[in-house]
Scaffold this motif. Structure first.
Motif, PDB file in Angstrom:
ATOM      1  N   GLY A  97       0.772  -1.237   0.000  1.00  0.00           N
ATOM      2  CA  GLY A  97       0.000   0.000   0.000  1.00  0.00           C
ATOM      3  C   GLY A  97       0.798   1.279   0.000  1.00  0.00           C
ATOM      4  N   THR A  98       1.850   1.367   0.836  1.00  0.00           N
ATOM      5  CA  THR A  98       2.645   2.596   0.876  1.00  0.00           C
ATOM      6  C   THR A  98       3.255   2.889  -0.487  1.00  0.00           C
ATOM      7  OG1 THR A  98       3.110   2.381   3.241  1.00  0.00           O
ATOM      8  CG2 THR A  98       4.655   3.697   1.929  1.00  0.00           C
ATOM      9  N   PHE A  99       3.808   1.860  -1.112  1.00  0.00           N
ATOM     10  CA  PHE A  99       4.425   2.036  -2.426  1.00  0.00           C
ATOM     11  C   PHE A  99       3.370   2.360  -3.496  1.00  0.00           C
ATOM     12  CE2 PHE A  99       7.358  -0.533   0.019  1.00  0.00           C
ATOM     13  CZ  PHE A  99       8.572   0.065  -0.254  1.00  0.00           C
ATOM     14  N   CYS A 100       2.243   1.686  -3.437  1.00  0.00           N
ATOM     15  CA  CYS A 100       1.173   1.963  -4.408  1.00  0.00           C
ATOM     16  C   CYS A 100       0.663   3.394  -4.270  1.00  0.00           C
ATOM     17  CB  CYS A 100       0.029   0.970  -4.234  1.00  0.00           C
ATOM     18  SG  CYS A 100       0.433  -0.721  -4.726  1.00  0.00           S
ATOM     19  N   ASP A 101       0.574   3.876  -3.031  1.00  0.00           N
ATOM     20  CA  ASP A 101       0.141   5.255  -2.815  1.00  0.00           C
ATOM     21  C   ASP A 101       1.121   6.246  -3.422  1.00  0.00           C
ATOM     22  OD1 ASP A 101      -2.076   4.385  -1.447  1.00  0.00           O
ATOM     23  OD2 ASP A 101      -1.542   5.321   0.466  1.00  0.00           O
ATOM     24  N   VAL A 102       2.396   6.047  -3.140  1.00  0.00           N
ATOM     25  CA  VAL A 102       3.415   6.970  -3.660  1.00  0.00           C
ATOM     26  C   VAL A 102       3.384   6.977  -5.185  1.00  0.00           C
ATOM     27  CG1 VAL A 102       5.911   7.353  -3.822  1.00  0.00           C
ATOM     28  CG2 VAL A 102       4.868   6.811  -1.623  1.00  0.00           C
ATOM     29  N   ALA A 103       3.247   5.795  -5.787  1.00  0.00           N
ATOM     30  CA  ALA A 103       3.194   5.704  -7.244  1.00  0.00           C
ATOM     31  C   ALA A 103       1.943   6.385  -7.793  1.00  0.00           C
ATOM     32  CB  ALA A 103       3.227   4.236  -7.666  1.00  0.00           C
ATOM     33  N   ALA A 104       0.793   6.119  -7.189  1.00  0.00           N
ATOM     34  CA  ALA A 104      -0.458   6.709  -7.676  1.00  0.00           C
ATOM     35  C   ALA A 104      -0.456   8.226  -7.505  1.00  0.00           C
ATOM     36  CB  ALA A 104      -1.651   6.100  -6.935  1.00  0.00           C
ATOM     37  N   ALA A 105       0.105   8.700  -6.403  1.00  0.00           N
ATOM     38  CA  ALA A 105       0.176  10.142  -6.172  1.00  0.00           C
ATOM     39  C   ALA A 105       1.055  10.815  -7.216  1.00  0.00           C
ATOM     40  CB  ALA A 105       0.709  10.420  -4.769  1.00  0.00           C
ATOM     41  N   ALA A 106       2.176  10.206  -7.527  1.00  0.00           N
ATOM     42  CA  ALA A 106       3.057  10.774  -8.552  1.00  0.00           C
ATOM     43  C   ALA A 106       2.368  10.755  -9.916  1.00  0.00           C
ATOM     44  CB  ALA A 106       4.372  10.007  -8.595  1.00  0.00           C
ATOM     45  N   ASP A 107       1.768   9.624 -10.268  1.00  0.00           N
ATOM     46  CA  ASP A 107       1.135   9.505 -11.580  1.00  0.00           C
ATOM     47  C   ASP A 107      -0.039  10.457 -11.747  1.00  0.00           C
ATOM     48  OD1 ASP A 107       2.953   7.554 -12.233  1.00  0.00           O
ATOM     49  OD2 ASP A 107       1.582   5.863 -11.916  1.00  0.00           O
ATOM     50  N   ALA A 108      -0.676  10.835 -10.636  1.00  0.00           N
ATOM     51  CA  ALA A 108      -1.812  11.757 -10.711  1.00  0.00           C
ATOM     52  C   ALA A 108      -1.404  13.134 -11.204  1.00  0.00           C
ATOM     53  CB  ALA A 108      -2.480  11.869  -9.337  1.00  0.00           C
TER      54      ALA A 108
END
Length: 276
Positions: free
Chosen positions: A95-106
């Motif tokens: 989850g932490t990694f997925c959040d960081v990735a999704a936040a950047a991609d947004a």
């Protein structure tokens, strides 16, 4: 000699305000603040990642407000991301990694007026690890659940007192985050929990890296920086260490310090941006 800063010396100041906040998920921490300079743009942009030992009770994106405002004042936009730490439901691995990735991609969805052709990731402490990890996403193993088809490209990373090597952190009781947090971050029950989480395992990143570290940092031992630069360079990456004397951990994200002046200069140079 300057006086060492403690966290209240930074967080007790009047807090500047971001220009907009965007959600990339339903959880309260799945948010990003945009700090946008005046004028039409397109503005160069930094993806900023806060630290706090990967734990949301220690820090969230607001810890970076003062340096985000400073970059905005110098003509650089900031996409200041938040994420669920290991101490939040859904945090940890993945989850932490997925959040960081999704936040950047947004950033691609909300980047009007920003120059997305050259993006610099900047991270402090644990955020230094995550900023480097964002740049490493194209290198993730094909079987990793963290892998994405088209991750936001990162052209350069500036790590401020970062912790890139999770295996070294887990084996180093003298680091300010302790060792137990790493197990909560990487899921040690997997066959190789560091293969898609620890930066040295993903080297070479193919992205220039500048590390800014305080020589008197008591939270992140100085050897973490020297070891990473040596390994990254040996792997073929362009990695440079910028040591700031008489500097600890808090000074790295306080706008008036020599450490932040060094970071600002490096960020501007990576963005090919002329500071006012």
């Amino acid at each position: 000699m300057t006086t060492r800063l403690a966290w209240p010396d930074l967080t007790g100041r009047p807090r500047p305000m971001a220009d907009a906040t965007f959600a990339y998920g339903d959880a309260p921490l799945q948010r990003v603040d945009l700090w946008c300079p005046a004028g039409a743009g397109p503005h160069p942009v930094v993806v900023m990642v806060h630290g706090g030992c990967w734990q949301s009770d220690i820090a969230d994106r607001r810890l970076m407000d003062w340096v985000a405002a400073d970059l905005r004042d110098h003509g650089i936009a900031v996409w200041n991301i938040d994420y669920r730490g290991v101490d939040r439901t859904g945090g940890g691995y993945p989850g932490t990694f997925c959040d960081v990735a999704a936040a950047a991609d947004a950033l691609r969805l909300h980047g009007a007026g920003l120059d997305l052709t050259r993006i610099v990731a900047v991270g402090h402490s644990a955020g230094g690890h995550l900023a480097l990890w964002l740049a490493a996403r194209p290198r993730l193993p094909v079987d990793s659940p963290l892998r994405a088809d088209d991750p936001l490209p990162i052209a350069h990373v500036v790590s401020l007192g970062g912790l890139p090597d999770l295996e070294a952190v887990a084996a180093s009781p003298d680091n300010g985050c302790g060792t137990e947090v790493i197990a909560r971050l990487v899921d040690p029950g997997r066959a190789d929990p560091f293969a898609d989480t620890s930066v040295p395992r993903l080297s070479p990143l193919g992205v220039p890296q500048d590390l800014v570290n305080g020589r008197e940092d008591r939270i992140v031992p100085y050897r973490f920086a020297t070891d990473h630069v040596a390994r990254a360079t040996a792997a073929g990456d362009a990695a440079r260490l910028h040591t700031v004397a008489d500097t600890g951990h808090v000074e790295l994200i306080a706008p008036e310090t020599p450490a932040w002046a060094t970071a600002r200069r490096l960020i501007a140079a990576a963005l090919r941006h002329t500071l006012p």
